[in-house]
Design a protein around this motif. Structure first.
Motif, PDB file in Angstrom:
ATOM      1  N   ASP A 145       0.804  -1.224   0.000  1.00  0.00           N
ATOM      2  CA  ASP A 145       0.000   0.000   0.000  1.00  0.00           C
ATOM      3  C   ASP A 145       0.836   1.272   0.000  1.00  0.00           C
ATOM      4  O   ASP A 145       0.332   2.354   0.290  1.00  0.00           O
ATOM      5  CB  ASP A 145      -0.945  -0.006   1.212  1.00  0.00           C
ATOM      6  N   THR A 146       2.117   1.153  -0.311  1.00  0.00           N
ATOM      7  CA  THR A 146       2.972   2.328  -0.488  1.00  0.00           C
ATOM      8  C   THR A 146       3.691   2.198  -1.829  1.00  0.00           C
ATOM      9  O   THR A 146       3.838   1.108  -2.365  1.00  0.00           O
ATOM     10  CB  THR A 146       4.008   2.463   0.647  1.00  0.00           C
ATOM     11  N   MET A 147       4.130   3.325  -2.363  1.00  0.00           N
ATOM     12  CA  MET A 147       4.777   3.338  -3.665  1.00  0.00           C
ATOM     13  C   MET A 147       6.236   3.764  -3.540  1.00  0.00           C
ATOM     14  O   MET A 147       6.595   4.531  -2.656  1.00  0.00           O
ATOM     15  CB  MET A 147       4.053   4.304  -4.620  1.00  0.00           C
ATOM     16  N   SER A 148       7.080   3.260  -4.434  1.00  0.00           N
ATOM     17  CA  SER A 148       8.484   3.650  -4.490  1.00  0.00           C
ATOM     18  C   SER A 148       8.772   4.274  -5.852  1.00  0.00           C
ATOM     19  O   SER A 148       8.093   3.975  -6.841  1.00  0.00           O
ATOM     20  CB  SER A 148       9.402   2.439  -4.271  1.00  0.00           C
ATOM     21  N   GLY A 149       9.768   5.128  -5.892  1.00  0.00           N
ATOM     22  CA  GLY A 149      10.169   5.729  -7.154  1.00  0.00           C
ATOM     23  C   GLY A 149      11.508   5.179  -7.612  1.00  0.00           C
ATOM     24  O   GLY A 149      12.148   4.401  -6.911  1.00  0.00           O
ATOM     25  N   TRP A 150      11.927   5.568  -8.776  1.00  0.00           N
ATOM     26  CA  TRP A 150      13.244   5.189  -9.275  1.00  0.00           C
ATOM     27  C   TRP A 150      13.643   6.181 -10.352  1.00  0.00           C
ATOM     28  O   TRP A 150      12.814   6.886 -10.921  1.00  0.00           O
ATOM     29  CB  TRP A 150      13.249   3.762  -9.835  1.00  0.00           C
ATOM     30  N   VAL A 151      14.932   6.256 -10.575  1.00  0.00           N
ATOM     31  CA  VAL A 151      15.446   7.127 -11.622  1.00  0.00           C
ATOM     32  C   VAL A 151      16.486   6.346 -12.414  1.00  0.00           C
ATOM     33  O   VAL A 151      17.244   5.555 -11.853  1.00  0.00           O
ATOM     34  CB  VAL A 151      16.052   8.427 -11.032  1.00  0.00           C
ATOM     35  N   LYS A 152      16.488   6.512 -13.721  1.00  0.00           N
ATOM     36  CA  LYS A 152      17.403   5.775 -14.592  1.00  0.00           C
ATOM     37  C   LYS A 152      18.747   6.483 -14.641  1.00  0.00           C
ATOM     38  O   LYS A 152      18.848   7.627 -15.040  1.00  0.00           O
ATOM     39  CB  LYS A 152      16.821   5.658 -15.993  1.00  0.00           C
ATOM     40  N   MET A 153      19.787   5.765 -14.225  1.00  0.00           N
ATOM     41  CA  MET A 153      21.142   6.261 -14.302  1.00  0.00           C
ATOM     42  C   MET A 153      21.793   5.692 -15.562  1.00  0.00           C
ATOM     43  O   MET A 153      21.200   4.844 -16.237  1.00  0.00           O
ATOM     44  CB  MET A 153      21.908   5.863 -13.037  1.00  0.00           C
ATOM     45  N   PRO A 154      22.993   6.132 -15.920  1.00  0.00           N
ATOM     46  CA  PRO A 154      23.607   5.690 -17.179  1.00  0.00           C
ATOM     47  C   PRO A 154      23.735   4.178 -17.315  1.00  0.00           C
ATOM     48  O   PRO A 154      23.553   3.639 -18.401  1.00  0.00           O
ATOM     49  CB  PRO A 154      24.988   6.354 -17.153  1.00  0.00           C
ATOM     50  N   ASN A 155      24.046   3.485 -16.222  1.00  0.00           N
ATOM     51  CA  ASN A 155      24.258   2.041 -16.355  1.00  0.00           C
ATOM     52  C   ASN A 155      23.594   1.220 -15.258  1.00  0.00           C
ATOM     53  O   ASN A 155      23.945   0.078 -15.044  1.00  0.00           O
ATOM     54  CB  ASN A 155      25.757   1.719 -16.398  1.00  0.00           C
ATOM     55  N   TYR A 156      22.632   1.813 -14.572  1.00  0.00           N
ATOM     56  CA  TYR A 156      21.887   1.066 -13.564  1.00  0.00           C
ATOM     57  C   TYR A 156      20.632   1.848 -13.182  1.00  0.00           C
ATOM     58  O   TYR A 156      20.433   2.989 -13.619  1.00  0.00           O
ATOM     59  CB  TYR A 156      22.739   0.791 -12.323  1.00  0.00           C
ATOM     60  N   ARG A 157      19.771   1.216 -12.395  1.00  0.00           N
ATOM     61  CA  ARG A 157      18.546   1.833 -11.902  1.00  0.00           C
ATOM     62  C   ARG A 157      18.737   2.191 -10.433  1.00  0.00           C
ATOM     63  O   ARG A 157      19.139   1.350  -9.627  1.00  0.00           O
ATOM     64  CB  ARG A 157      17.382   0.852 -12.038  1.00  0.00           C
ATOM     65  N   LEU A 158      18.458   3.428 -10.085  1.00  0.00           N
ATOM     66  CA  LEU A 158      18.570   3.858  -8.696  1.00  0.00           C
ATOM     67  C   LEU A 158      17.185   3.875  -8.069  1.00  0.00           C
ATOM     68  O   LEU A 158      16.341   4.701  -8.424  1.00  0.00           O
ATOM     69  CB  LEU A 158      19.198   5.258  -8.609  1.00  0.00           C
ATOM     70  N   ASN A 159      16.928   2.919  -7.185  1.00  0.00           N
ATOM     71  CA  ASN A 159      15.641   2.871  -6.496  1.00  0.00           C
ATOM     72  C   ASN A 159      15.543   3.995  -5.476  1.00  0.00           C
ATOM     73  O   ASN A 159      16.509   4.299  -4.762  1.00  0.00           O
ATOM     74  CB  ASN A 159      15.462   1.524  -5.800  1.00  0.00           C
ATOM     75  N   LEU A 160      14.369   4.593  -5.384  1.00  0.00           N
ATOM     76  CA  LEU A 160      14.130   5.703  -4.459  1.00  0.00           C
ATOM     77  C   LEU A 160      12.905   5.363  -3.611  1.00  0.00           C
ATOM     78  O   LEU A 160      11.800   5.850  -3.867  1.00  0.00           O
ATOM     79  CB  LEU A 160      13.906   7.004  -5.240  1.00  0.00           C
ATOM     80  N   PRO A 161      13.074   4.511  -2.617  1.00  0.00           N
ATOM     81  CA  PRO A 161      11.925   4.105  -1.789  1.00  0.00           C
ATOM     82  C   PRO A 161      11.386   5.273  -0.977  1.00  0.00           C
ATOM     83  O   PRO A 161      12.121   6.170  -0.570  1.00  0.00           O
ATOM     84  CB  PRO A 161      12.526   3.024  -0.877  1.00  0.00           C
ATOM     85  N   GLY A 162      10.086   5.252  -0.774  1.00  0.00           N
ATOM     86  CA  GLY A 162       9.490   6.287   0.064  1.00  0.00           C
ATOM     87  C   GLY A 162       9.891   6.126   1.516  1.00  0.00           C
ATOM     88  O   GLY A 162       9.959   7.098   2.274  1.00  0.00           O
ATOM     89  N   TYR A 163      10.186   4.884   1.906  1.00  0.00           N
ATOM     90  CA  TYR A 163      10.542   4.582   3.287  1.00  0.00           C
ATOM     91  C   TYR A 163      11.629   3.517   3.305  1.00  0.00           C
ATOM     92  O   TYR A 163      11.749   2.723   2.381  1.00  0.00           O
ATOM     93  CB  TYR A 163       9.320   4.051   4.055  1.00  0.00           C
TER      94      TYR A 163
END
Length: 249
Positions: free
Chosen positions: A7-25
């Motif tokens: 019931d919570t959402m996480s974000g992410w951003v695409k880096m040049p050679n990997y994915r950086l997860n950006l959890p809300g918590y």
């Protein structure tokens, strides 16, 4: 934990050679909060229970009971709160289950785990409050502000701020998120195991190599080599007992 994750959402951003997860918590911080509430709640309060309330901008844990010594937690320094076990049998059981490490470290660990997330901002630390006959633990959504969900452009600024705090080398410290996104240089992407390790460390900076091996299905030796490689790339750094994901090359 499953209820909160679902019931919570996480974000992410695409880096040049990997994915950086950006959890809300921080998963580990939430876990520590649940353990703390179950161990220290006042079970003599008839009809009481531990509540989990999820909002867009925060998760609140509410537990029956206040500080055993009668003080208000909001008036205390959480780094100097003595451990008083209201329910010693439950505490001992949770210790044997490896759900808690040592007495008196839960409040501190929740804050430290949250502060190590790549998208943490000052003012988003967990908040502890006692009121009437309840103990409140509030975790703020790191991907949310007063205007709603934070746009990716602001996340880029956070990555740049992290680079300034953890310069890996002269070359890497001079390159920022925008430069990396616009770069035409082809960089080798992280393999699946390395990406999984990075995701696990972002979720729980204190996770052991044994647990990483169990979660990823590779040997502990392979985990050690992958961590060494991530450190060499400037993606990980150790601060005390916690591994920190830098978030940029």
């Amino acid at each position: 934990m499953d209820f909160i994750k679902n019931d919570t959402m996480s974000g992410w951003v695409k880096m040049p050679n990997y994915r950086l997860n950006l959890p809300g918590y921080s998963d580990r911080a939430i876990f520590e909060g649940l353990v703390n509430n179950l161990i220290h709640r006042d079970y003599t309060v008839m009809g009481g229970e531990v509540h989990i309330d999820i909002y867009d901008d925060r998760v609140e844990l509410i537990s029956p009971g206040v500080m055993p010594d009668g003080t208000q937690i909001q008036d205390r320094d959480i780094y100097n709160v003595p451990s008083i076990r209201r329910n010693p049998v439950i505490a001992d059981m949770f210790t044997q289950l490896d759900y808690m490490e040592k007495r008196g470290s839960g409040l501190r660990k929740m804050r430290e785990q949250t502060e190590k997330l790549p998208n943490f901002l000052p003012g988003k630390e967990p908040l502890y409050k006692t009121e009437a006959s309840s103990f409140f633990t509030t975790f703020y959504n790191l991907n949310w502000n007063e205007n709603g969900r934070i746009p990716v452009e602001e996340v880029a600024d956070r990555v740049n701020s992290t680079l300034k705090k953890y310069p890996v080398s002269e070359e890497s410290s001079e390159r920022n998120f925008g430069d990396l996104q616009k770069s035409s240089v082809k960089q080798k992407r992280l393999d699946r195991t390395a990406q999984s390790i990075l995701d696990l460390i972002i979720s729980d900076g204190s996770i052991s190599q044994d647990k990483m091996a169990e979660r990823t299905g590779v040997s502990k030796r392979a985990i050690e080599m992958q961590i060494a490689n991530l450190k060499a790339k400037g993606l990980l750094v150790r601060e005390g007992l916690i591994m920190v994901a830098i978030g940029a090359l």
